[in-house]
Design an enzyme around this catalytic site. Structure first.
Site, mmCIF file in Angstrom:
data_model
loop_
_atom_site.group_PDB
_atom_site.id
_atom_site.type_symbol
_atom_site.label_atom_id
_atom_site.label_comp_id
_atom_site.label_asym_id
_atom_site.label_seq_id
_atom_site.Cartn_x
_atom_site.Cartn_y
_atom_site.Cartn_z
ATOM 1 N N CYS A 261 -5.887 -53.826 2.750
ATOM 2 C CA CYS A 261 -4.973 -54.617 3.570
ATOM 3 C C CYS A 261 -5.158 -54.293 5.055
ATOM 4 O O CYS A 261 -6.149 -54.693 5.651
ATOM 5 C CB CYS A 261 -3.536 -54.411 3.105
ATOM 6 S SG CYS A 261 -2.433 -55.765 3.596
ATOM 7 N N HIS A 353 -4.095 -55.908 -2.498
ATOM 8 C CA HIS A 353 -3.572 -54.621 -2.962
ATOM 9 C C HIS A 353 -4.018 -54.340 -4.393
ATOM 10 O O HIS A 353 -3.380 -54.790 -5.345
ATOM 11 C CB HIS A 353 -2.034 -54.626 -2.908
ATOM 12 C CG HIS A 353 -1.476 -54.610 -1.532
ATOM 13 N ND1 HIS A 353 -0.980 -53.468 -0.934
ATOM 14 C CD2 HIS A 353 -1.335 -55.599 -0.627
ATOM 15 C CE1 HIS A 353 -0.554 -53.766 0.293
ATOM 16 N NE2 HIS A 353 -0.756 -55.050 0.491
ATOM 17 N N GLU A 355 -3.695 -51.721 -5.996
ATOM 18 C CA GLU A 355 -2.764 -50.793 -6.639
ATOM 19 C C GLU A 355 -1.476 -51.466 -7.088
ATOM 20 O O GLU A 355 -0.610 -50.814 -7.671
ATOM 21 C CB GLU A 355 -2.407 -49.664 -5.666
ATOM 22 C CG GLU A 355 -1.299 -49.974 -4.663
ATOM 23 C CD GLU A 355 -1.666 -51.006 -3.614
ATOM 24 O OE1 GLU A 355 -0.757 -51.501 -2.925
ATOM 25 O OE2 GLU A 355 -2.850 -51.321 -3.472
#
Length: 381
Positions: A261, A353, A355
């Site tokens: 990001c 993202h 994660e």
């Protein structure tokens, strides 16, 4: 029970939405943006990347699963304000430890409910993200001209440096949790880190040094780490010149790098490319991207309002002298750069993202790619 005390949302173009107070009572200013996730409102609220932003949930029914400590991505809620259509009257989830409105009130998040969030989203899509304010209590009764003036007096998101607001104040170490051999150590620059990122690195055998945003290259060198990682975060990447300079020094040292990001935007700037502000950004857990190497489409979680300006096709030379670079991922909604791959140095980044705890996990193998890159670099020494 749904509250009936009035609240008003004011946009800088003069548009007003009248509804009811939700969460804390008061006045909050920020850039208004929308997020399209059907789930994961607690992860959104606790994501430091939303600092300085008033978040509109496009999903109409919010709060039905309550809140719990396990789903927090940081130690607090970061949004500047919160806008929902239909707050849930009840909490119905076995994991719930409380209700959303109580959590918003305790954390001082001023919100508004019972407005037409579909119309508001269309307004943002047409006019772009803009400055706004949420007002409840005594502030909601102030003259419209006075509220609009307050909204327009606040700084715009373009040019804002927010890394010092969201970063850790003290460095700390999070040790690996992989059963078996330790892979190495990573210097992670906290520009607004989510807990899930640290967990993903720990489970792949990394000891993670989580560092304040203004940590210097010499301080990172003193840790004798095997790689460097830049996290997600809020603000305009043009305002983070120190972090760009630090990254350039570490890339010249040959340290492997991964960024997500905001870390993607800062890699782009470190390589010598520009960044620009998107009209209304990408926020949600349903953003499709195409991997240019495999043509595989991945559904990703995203939260960003800026992007890197790099040609989409073919390899190009880094203006800052780091060799060839190619775009690794492209957003399918608007053809925005969603990832960078360096071909002559061990570095890559993605704009989304991998994660993301509340969303799809299509991109999770990127952490495996980082682990393999670091291991290969260590064995080649």
């Amino acid at each position: 029970m749904i509250r009936t005390d009035p609240a008003v949302l004011v946009l800088e173009d003069g548009t007003r939405y009248e509804g009811f107070a939700y969460g804390a009572t008061g006045e909050r200013l920020g850039e208004i943006v929308f997020t399209t996730g059907m789930t994961g409102y607690q992860e959104t609220l606790s994501d430091p990347s939303f600092a300085g932003q008033i978040v509109v949930q496009t999903a109409p029914h919010i709060g039905n699963t309550g809140v719990n400590a396990a789903d927090m991505e940081s130690d607090r809620f970061w949004v500047a304000g919160y806008v929902v259509r239909d707050p849930s009257r009840v909490v119905s989830n076995f994991r719930a430890e409380g209700d959303l409105e109580t959590a918003l009130t305790e954390q001082g998040i001023v919100g508004i409910s019972e407005i037409d969030t579909r119309a508001l989203t269309r307004r943002i899509r047409d006019a772009g993200a803009m400055r706004a304010g949420v007002f409840s209590g005594e502030a909601a009764g102030l003259p419209a001209e006075q509220l609009l003036e307050r909204v327009r007096e606040q700084p715009a998101m373009a040019g804002r440096y927010l890394s010092d607001v969201v970063t850790t104040k003290e460095a700390y170490l999070s040790e690996h949790t992989l059963e078996g051999e330790r892979v190495g150590s990573v210097a992670l620059l906290d520009l607004g880190i989510k807990k899930a990122t640290i967990r993903n690195l720990n489970t792949r055998g990394f000891d993670v040094h989580v560092l304040p945003a203004e940590t210097t290259a010499d301080q990172i060198r003193a840790l004798d780490v095997d790689a460097v990682f830049y996290s997600n975060g809020p603000g305009d990447p043009e305002a983070n010149e120190q972090q760009v300079g630090t990254l350039q020094e570490l890339l010249r040292d040959g340290l492997p790098y991964m960024g997500i990001c905001f870390g993607n935007q800062l890699l782009g700037r470190a390589l010598g490319f520009g960044t620009y502000k998107l009209p209304f950004g990408h926020r949600g857990v349903n953003q499709p991207v195409r991997d240019t190497a495999t043509n595989r489409v991945e559904i990703t979680a995203q939260n960003h309002g800026f992007a890197v300006d790099v040609p989409l096709e073919g390899a190009v030379d880094s203006p800052a002298g780091f060799g060839r670079v190619e775009v690794s991922h492209i957003g399918l909604n608007d053809q925005v750069v969603e990832g960078l791959r360096c071909l002559d140095i061990p570095a890559f980044s993605v704009q989304f993202h991998p994660e993301a705890a509340s969303g799809p996990h299509d991109a999770a193998p990127l952490f495996d790619r980082f682990r393999d890159m670091v291991a290969a670099h260590k064995s080649a020494k």
